[in-house]
Enzyme design. Structure first.
Site, mmCIF file in Angstrom:
data_model
loop_
_atom_site.group_PDB
_atom_site.id
_atom_site.type_symbol
_atom_site.label_atom_id
_atom_site.label_comp_id
_atom_site.label_asym_id
_atom_site.label_seq_id
_atom_site.Cartn_x
_atom_site.Cartn_y
_atom_site.Cartn_z
ATOM 1 N N GLU A 57 0.826 -1.205 0.000
ATOM 2 C CA GLU A 57 0.000 0.000 0.000
ATOM 3 C C GLU A 57 0.865 1.261 0.000
ATOM 4 O OE1 GLU A 57 -2.251 -3.243 2.279
ATOM 5 O OE2 GLU A 57 -0.185 -2.515 2.155
ATOM 6 N N CYS A 88 0.184 0.984 7.123
ATOM 7 C CA CYS A 88 -0.434 1.212 5.818
ATOM 8 C C CYS A 88 -1.789 1.890 5.956
ATOM 9 C CB CYS A 88 -0.562 -0.102 5.057
ATOM 10 S SG CYS A 88 1.041 -0.782 4.577
#
Length: 158
Positions: A57, A88
């Site tokens: 991510e 993330c």
């Protein structure tokens, strides 16, 4: 916002398989979409780069911000092969991504050795009681930067 597109999730899943099979990192992939077009792809590159922050991510967010020339990803969607870890998830919030879709759950990740539960527990603790020794130092000096920021008239919020 559009309805979820399974093809975007399939792309994230394929990235997760590729990174694992190539030995780049754990089985995680992500794509960022704007206006029904993939603008960024990310896969776990922790082993490839020796960077513990190179999660799928985060890699995708970095690519998307470079592609769009902005730190603000409002109006974008992220498709990620797994429910994000705390780092993330924080990056997704900070980048203002408008919607997230995920495939595997954090319980699925924990079952294969990627258990982030201890981080969630640590965040709830007072810094003095965390496993990571955390001690305040030179706040009197550091606070000047915050005071100056508070009165700065040309600051750009993010």
């Amino acid at each position: 916002m559009s309805i979820p597109n399974p093809d975007f999730m399939r792309e994230a899943i394929q990235l997760s398989l590729n990174t694992m099979r190539n030995g780049n990192g754990g089985p995680f992939g992500a794509v960022i979409v704007k206006d029904e077009q993939i603008i960024a792809r990310g896969y776990n590159r922790v082993l490839e780069t020796n960077d513990p922050t190179a999660h799928a991510e985060v890699v995708a967010i970095r690519e998307a911000t470079q592609s769009l020339g902005t730190f603000d990803l409002e109006g974008c969607e992220i498709y990620t092969s797994c429910e994000p870890c705390p780092m993330c998830l924080g990056a997704i919030y900070w980048s203002h991504i408008s919607k997230m879709y995920y495939a595997n759950t954090k319980a699925d990740a924990a079952a294969i050795g990627f258990d982030d539960h201890f981080i969630y527990d640590e965040l709830d603790r007072d810094p003095a009681h965390r496993r990571l020794q955390s001690l305040p130092l030179l706040r009197e000096e550091a606070i000047r930067a915050f005071e100056e920021w508070a009165t700065k008239t040309d600051k750009q919020r993010y």
